[in-house]
Scaffold this motif. Structure first.
Motif, PDB file in Angstrom:
ATOM      1  N   GLU A 100      60.174  -9.599  13.425  1.00 57.42           N
ATOM      2  CA  GLU A 100      60.971  -8.724  12.570  1.00 57.42           C
ATOM      3  C   GLU A 100      60.095  -7.833  11.689  1.00 57.42           C
ATOM      4  O   GLU A 100      60.511  -6.744  11.280  1.00 57.42           O
ATOM      5  N   ALA A 101      58.881  -8.284  11.401  1.00 54.43           N
ATOM      6  CA  ALA A 101      58.008  -7.543  10.488  1.00 54.43           C
ATOM      7  C   ALA A 101      57.176  -6.480  11.187  1.00 54.43           C
ATOM      8  O   ALA A 101      56.541  -5.656  10.517  1.00 54.43           O
ATOM      9  N   TRP A 139      57.654  -2.882  10.090  1.00 54.55           N
ATOM     10  CA  TRP A 139      57.394  -2.509   8.706  1.00 54.55           C
ATOM     11  C   TRP A 139      56.154  -1.626   8.640  1.00 54.55           C
ATOM     12  O   TRP A 139      55.380  -1.519   9.596  1.00 54.55           O
ATOM     13  N   LEU A 193      53.707  -3.217   1.310  1.00 48.90           N
ATOM     14  CA  LEU A 193      54.509  -3.480   2.498  1.00 48.90           C
ATOM     15  C   LEU A 193      55.864  -2.811   2.302  1.00 48.90           C
ATOM     16  O   LEU A 193      56.629  -3.189   1.405  1.00 48.90           O
ATOM     17  N   THR A 202      59.374  -2.343   3.591  1.00 51.34           N
ATOM     18  CA  THR A 202      60.351  -2.977   4.470  1.00 51.34           C
ATOM     19  C   THR A 202      61.697  -2.273   4.306  1.00 51.34           C
ATOM     20  O   THR A 202      61.898  -1.544   3.332  1.00 51.34           O
ATOM     21  N   TRP A 246      62.208 -12.396   2.121  1.00 55.93           N
ATOM     22  CA  TRP A 246      62.950 -11.512   3.033  1.00 55.93           C
ATOM     23  C   TRP A 246      64.380 -12.007   3.231  1.00 55.93           C
ATOM     24  O   TRP A 246      65.330 -11.216   3.269  1.00 55.93           O
ATOM     25  N   VAL A 253      61.331   3.569   5.928  1.00 54.07           N
ATOM     26  CA  VAL A 253      60.045   2.915   6.122  1.00 54.07           C
ATOM     27  C   VAL A 253      58.994   3.908   6.602  1.00 54.07           C
ATOM     28  O   VAL A 253      57.862   3.941   6.103  1.00 54.07           O
TER      29      VAL A 253
END
Length: 766
Positions: free
Chosen positions: A158-159, A162, A181, A183, A268, A278
């Motif tokens: 899922e990351a 990012w 980061l 997100t 998260w 993003v």
């Protein structure tokens, strides 16, 4: 010098230390732009501004850093990459990341799939370009933080979409965020402390301040959830206080290398859905508005003047004003004449910043000096610059000597040159801050009657004559704060006009507003040779970050125009709050002064009965050490600092300077009786009404100064008074509070409540 290197040749340039080897290589590599000369490479001239920074793949720069091990590491890494290229690159960009100088931006997926070595090399190259040094410890910190990030983000599909931004520049004193980061749900600001085992309050302030800066100055972060995370890689953090974030900057979350992965996943899962761009986050405008001290330090360090001049979307006229000043100085030099340039404007509009641009920026080498009659401004600017110089390895005594030449106390400059009438000043350009405070002729003669150097003319007259000793050309830049005269004998703009009337050889440049101000003391008369330029008036308040109309609201309050003030307040949340108790004032200041933001107490020097309310200690504004500690040191490390909230700075200590959050202590020297303000002085055992017109005007100006010292918020404390004390009549204090409420000021109700201009953030311990 001339230098030619053919393809395949290996050139060595042996030179003594300090002769310019690094500068030469940075010019060839495109890291700096030359002021004169040409640099042709491969048949292409890369010195023009349209090409620079060129960063061609045929040339790059490699630094030895500060130790053999990092040097060998960079050589080996660069050699590995060079072998895979058909060209002979000096600068090879990793194809997986992009970004401007000082910023590396890449998808998390690309980061996990790549190698840390090219990233460390890029960071090292950019650090040499932008900052003073690149120690082995810094390389170690980058390696540790990248390894920590890689471990925390691994095996998390899922990351991968990012965005990771490394070394995001804050444009304030060369500060950089280690990692951001971005997100879809929140912006995570990470500060790494490599190998640290403890988490200090200073470290927490630092990362929280980064997050607050993004909230206030970065368009892509405004009204978004921003989570500051402090990672001491070898620490053992305690239980996590999870932020239940509705918007804005949450509290700081502590982490370690061993806990970061679990923390990010848990965070998260708790974050609400959002719509953060993003991909476009780093391209969003970031326009920080520096404080006066930050601006001086950045300019003196020879960082980009343009970055400061462009601060804030509303700073168009600030750039135009700076350019107009510089153009007038250059014309005076080219044509051989003397010119006075008057810069007028509202409080906090950037007049001092323009002056600093002249002294420390484009005219730095033309012997420009910054003169001010405000001793606290001299003390604070000098000490801040000396501390920076010492931190960079310079000797303190030599640094202090340089600062004394760059920033001079106007009385010392004046008296020295009056006492040596045949000496021509070393400086061709004199920038005079708070020039409206210059003494009139009558007051100057009276004030200097028993001094070693006696004044026979007004301060403007003496200063004009001193600078006129340059037979060919000279320039004086007078920064005029409208409605800022606060002391007996200050002649304002009119005093300068009278002095210039007797010296017609001086050319004069001013804004049209300077000739038509309704207040005689703030008006310049028609003078022979006077030219006007609208760019010399600054009417956009830059100091107040949250509402540029704060200065206009304060002016309406001082003029007693409640309806006008209320109309301004209706247009947007005011950066002002009202409290009636001293504990509430302290609580409000503590709640507002987050991160590195500085709070402090300010008040009128004539508010003598505040001591009975518990506020009786004043900052000695003539004590250089005390002033520097108050404005530059931090509480709780130093209880003498402003944010200890133990000492009050008067108008004489804070004019020309600023605080992030100010606690204004309203005294009985300015009260509301009926529909007007009444000025009083405390004499003996009771108040006496001030009847002198200048004294009344100066007191109103005092409160105008006090109301416009804060960058983010002013908490106005109006004491309740005491029925048992005739000098603290509760009805008089209630009338002041009632008038301020009628002007639209909201009231602070309880500790812990966040003000209307700031987002609500609650915390829940899990």
């Amino acid at each position: 010098m001339g230098l030619a290197v053919a393809q395949g040749e290996f050139a060595t340039i042996p030179c003594p230390s300090g002769s310019g080897k690094t500068t030469l290589l940075s010019l060839i590599a495109g890291l700096n732009q030359p002021s004169t000369g040409r640099i042709p490479t491969g048949g292409r001239d890369v010195t023009s501004s349209s090409v620079w920074p060129w960063r061609a793949p045929s040339c790059s720069s490699l630094t030895s850093c500060c130790s053999i091990s990092p040097w060998a590491h960079s050589i080996a890494s660069c050699a590995r990459r060079c072998c895979s290229e058909t060209a002979t690159p000096l600068y090879v960009a990793n194809r997986q990341f992009s970004g401007a100088w000082g910023v590396i931006e890449l998808d998390v997926g690309a980061f996990l799939a790549g190698d840390d070595a090219p990233l460390v090399d890029r960071l090292a190259t950019d650090a040499i370009r932008h900052f003073r040094s690149n120690e082995a410890a810094q390389l170690r910190a980058w390696e540790v933080s990248l390894r920590c990030l890689r471990a925390a983000l691994a095996d998390w599909p899922e990351a991968t979409s990012w965005r990771l931004v490394l070394e995001f520049p804050m444009k304030r004193l060369g500060r950089r965020i280690d990692a951001v980061l971005v997100t879809p749900r929140a912006i995570l600001v990470l500060e790494f402390k490599a190998d640290a085992t403890t988490l200090t309050p200073a470290d927490r302030r630092q990362v929280e301040d980064y997050a607050l800066d993004l909230q206030d100055f970065h368009a892509g972060s405004r009204n978004r959830v921003i989570v500051p995370i402090l990672v001491a890689t070898a620490a053992r953090p305690g239980p996590v206080t999870w932020p239940l974030a509705i918007g804005g900057v949450t509290g700081v979350i502590d982490a370690a290398a061993a806990t970061l992965a679990a923390l990010l996943r848990d965070l998260w899962a708790r974050l609400p859905d959002s719509a953060i761009d993003v991909e476009g986050w780093s391209a969003a405008p970031y326009r920080p508005v520096p404080g006066i001290v930050d601006a001086a330090r950045t300019l003196y360090a020879r960082n980009s003047v343009a970055e400061i001049a462009d601060a804030g979307a509303e700073a168009r006229n600030l750039r135009e004003t700076t350019q107009t000043i510089l153009a007038a100085c250059r014309t005076a030099r080219a044509e051989g004449h003397h010119v006075v340039i008057f810069v007028t404007g509202t409080p906090g509009a950037g007049k001092t910043l323009c002056g600093l641009n002249v002294v420390f920026g484009a005219e730095r080498e033309a012997h420009a000096t910054f003169l001010t009659g405000n001793p606290t401004l001299v003390h604070v600017l000098r000490e801040a610059l000396v501390r920076d110089a010492v931190a960079a390895g310079q000797e303190a005594r030599a640094a202090r000597q340089r600062m004394r030449a760059a920033i001079q106390a106007l009385p010392h400059f004046r008296d020295h040159h009056i006492g040596t009438p045949t000496e021509t000043p070393a400086d061709r350009i004199a920038v005079i801050d708070e020039a409206q405070r210059s003494w009139s002729q009558a007051y100057a003669a009276r004030a200097s009657a028993d001094r070693p150097v006696r004044l026979t003319d007004s301060e403007p007259g003496h200063l004009l004559d001193i600078m006129a000793r340059h037979a060919d050309w000279a320039a004086m830049v007078c920064l005029i704060g409208n409605g800022q005269e606060i002391h007996t004998g200050e002649g304002g703009l009119a005093e300068w006009g009278e002095a210039l009337s007797a010296r017609p050889h001086w050319r004069v440049l001013a804004a049209p507003q300077a000739l038509r101000d309704p207040e005689p003391r703030q008006r310049l008369p028609a003078l022979p040779g006077l030219r006007t330029d609208a760019a010399l008036h600054l009417d956009i308040a830059m100091r107040s970050i949250r509402n540029p109309a704060a200065a206009a609201w304060a002016d309406a309050v001082v003029r007693g125009e409640a309806e006008a003030a209320r109309a301004i307040a209706a247009q947007g949340p005011l950066p002002f709050l009202l409290v009636r108790d001293l504990p509430a004032l302290h609580a409000a200041l503590r709640a507002e002064a987050r991160g590195e933001r500085r709070a402090g107490l300010i008040g009128s020097a004539a508010a003598k009965r505040l001591r009975a309310e518990g506020m009786g200690v004043e900052l000695p504004h003539m004590d250089a050490n005390a002033v520097a500690r108050w404005f530059l040191d931090r509480w709780p490390e130093d209880v003498r600092a402003s944010d200890a909230l133990e000492t009050m700075a008067t108008e004489f200590a804070c004019q020309g300077l600023e605080l992030d959050v100010a606690g204004l202590c309203w005294g009985g020297d300015l009260i509301r009786l009926g529909a007007t303000w009444h000025v009083r002085d405390f004499r003996g055992t009771d108040w006496q009404v001030a009847r002198d017109a200048d004294r009344r005007a100066n007191r109103l100006n005092t409160y105008r100064v006090l109301l416009t010292r804060a960058r983010y918020r002013t908490i106005v404390w109006v004491p309740r008074g005491s029925e048992a004390d005739r000098t603290r009549n509760p009805a008089e204090m209630d009338a002041i509070a009632a008038f301020l409420r009628a002007c639209g000021i909201p009231e602070y109700e309880r500790p812990g409540e966040v003000s209307p201009a700031g987002p609500l953030v609650q915390t829940l311990l899990v």
